[in-house]
Design a protein around this motif. Structure first.
Motif, PDB file in Angstrom:
ATOM      1  N   PRO A   1       0.848  -1.202   0.000  1.00 33.07           N
ATOM      2  CA  PRO A   1       0.000   0.000   0.000  1.00 33.07           C
ATOM      3  C   PRO A   1       0.880   1.248   0.000  1.00 33.07           C
ATOM      4  O   PRO A   1       2.016   1.222   0.472  1.00 33.07           O
ATOM      5  CB  PRO A   1      -0.789  -0.114   1.301  1.00 33.07           C
ATOM      6  N   PRO A   2       0.367   2.351  -0.536  1.00 34.73           N
ATOM      7  CA  PRO A   2       1.154   3.588  -0.547  1.00 34.73           C
ATOM      8  C   PRO A   2       1.402   4.083   0.873  1.00 34.73           C
ATOM      9  O   PRO A   2       0.590   3.874   1.770  1.00 34.73           O
ATOM     10  CB  PRO A   2       0.298   4.560  -1.346  1.00 34.73           C
ATOM     11  N   ARG A   3       2.506   4.776   1.071  1.00 32.36           N
ATOM     12  CA  ARG A   3       2.849   5.301   2.394  1.00 32.36           C
ATOM     13  C   ARG A   3       2.058   6.565   2.677  1.00 32.36           C
ATOM     14  O   ARG A   3       1.812   7.369   1.794  1.00 32.36           O
ATOM     15  CB  ARG A   3       4.335   5.610   2.458  1.00 32.36           C
ATOM     16  N   LYS A   4       1.708   6.726   3.929  1.00 36.54           N
ATOM     17  CA  LYS A   4       1.007   7.938   4.350  1.00 36.54           C
ATOM     18  C   LYS A   4       2.029   9.010   4.650  1.00 36.54           C
ATOM     19  O   LYS A   4       3.088   8.752   5.184  1.00 36.54           O
ATOM     20  CB  LYS A   4       0.177   7.667   5.586  1.00 36.54           C
ATOM     21  N   ARG A   5       1.681  10.248   4.313  1.00 38.59           N
ATOM     22  CA  ARG A   5       2.571  11.367   4.558  1.00 38.59           C
ATOM     23  C   ARG A   5       2.295  11.945   5.934  1.00 38.59           C
ATOM     24  O   ARG A   5       1.155  12.017   6.382  1.00 38.59           O
ATOM     25  CB  ARG A   5       2.385  12.447   3.517  1.00 38.59           C
ATOM     26  N   ARG A   6       3.350  12.383   6.553  1.00 38.24           N
ATOM     27  CA  ARG A   6       3.202  13.064   7.853  1.00 38.24           C
ATOM     28  C   ARG A   6       2.918  14.521   7.596  1.00 38.24           C
ATOM     29  O   ARG A   6       3.472  15.139   6.688  1.00 38.24           O
ATOM     30  CB  ARG A   6       4.476  12.951   8.673  1.00 38.24           C
ATOM     31  N   ARG A   7       2.093  15.081   8.432  1.00 43.83           N
ATOM     32  CA  ARG A   7       1.844  16.504   8.318  1.00 43.83           C
ATOM     33  C   ARG A   7       2.747  17.242   9.277  1.00 43.83           C
ATOM     34  O   ARG A   7       3.026  16.790  10.378  1.00 43.83           O
ATOM     35  CB  ARG A   7       0.402  16.813   8.677  1.00 43.83           C
ATOM     36  N   SER A   8       3.252  18.334   8.820  1.00 38.51           N
ATOM     37  CA  SER A   8       4.134  19.119   9.688  1.00 38.51           C
ATOM     38  C   SER A   8       3.337  19.776  10.787  1.00 38.51           C
ATOM     39  O   SER A   8       2.136  20.060  10.649  1.00 38.51           O
ATOM     40  CB  SER A   8       4.885  20.147   8.855  1.00 38.51           C
ATOM     41  N   THR A   9       3.941  20.077  11.879  1.00 43.20           N
ATOM     42  CA  THR A   9       3.280  20.662  13.038  1.00 43.20           C
ATOM     43  C   THR A   9       3.396  22.174  13.057  1.00 43.20           C
ATOM     44  O   THR A   9       3.342  22.806  14.098  1.00 43.20           O
ATOM     45  CB  THR A   9       3.878  20.098  14.338  1.00 43.20           C
TER      46      THR A   9
END
Length: 153
Positions: free
Chosen positions: A144-152
């Motif tokens: 499955p595609p990787r999820k991106r982290r959102r910056s804080t």
């Protein structure tokens, strides 16, 4: 024609001086070969005894040395160690590999080298296009595609 004896004398002196330097150049001296070989055999024998090796093992490990010289050196060291109550010193290096092990190792090297030569002469298989591979592959097997982290921020 008065100079030929002088030339002959100069040639003999030059030749003699060159031959005297043979030992320094590393060339063996045939007149000194016998005593040197005997001294080396005695040194080998005494080293074997000091290391705690049996005389038969010493003969086997040093086939080119004189057995009589090895025995003389082994016996001298044995007497010396008994007189001075010296203990044997365990050898740090493992014993050299047997002839069978060396032959096996050489055989493996030859087969590996032959395999490398064969693989170099063969053409490598053509590389397939990644796009064509991904289209034909089963999508269920793709990760499955990787999820991106959102910056804080």
């Amino acid at each position: 024609m008065r100079h030929p004896p002088f030339r002959l004398l100069a040639g003999l002196l030059l030749g003699t001086s060159l031959l005297m330097g043979c030992e320094q150049a590393g060339l063996p001296n045939p007149l000194n070969a016998g005593p040197q070989k005997e001294a080396e055999g005695k040194a080998i024998g005494s080293a074997c005894r000091h290391a705690g090796r049996a005389i038969e093992d010493c003969y086997t490990l040093n086939l080119n040395a004189s057995k009589a010289a090895i025995f003389a050196g082994w016996k001298e060291m044995n007497d010396y160690m008994l007189e001075n109550k010296l203990a044997e010193v365990a050898p740090i290096l493992p014993p050299p590999p047997s002839a069978e092990a060396l032959q096996e190792k050489n055989k493996k090297k030859k087969t590996k080298k032959a395999a490398e030569e064969v693989s170099e002469t063969e053409e490598p298989p053509p590389e397939e296009d990644k796009a064509s591979v991904s289209k034909t592959a089963d999508p269920a097997e793709d990760p499955p595609p990787r999820k991106r982290r959102r910056s804080t921020e």
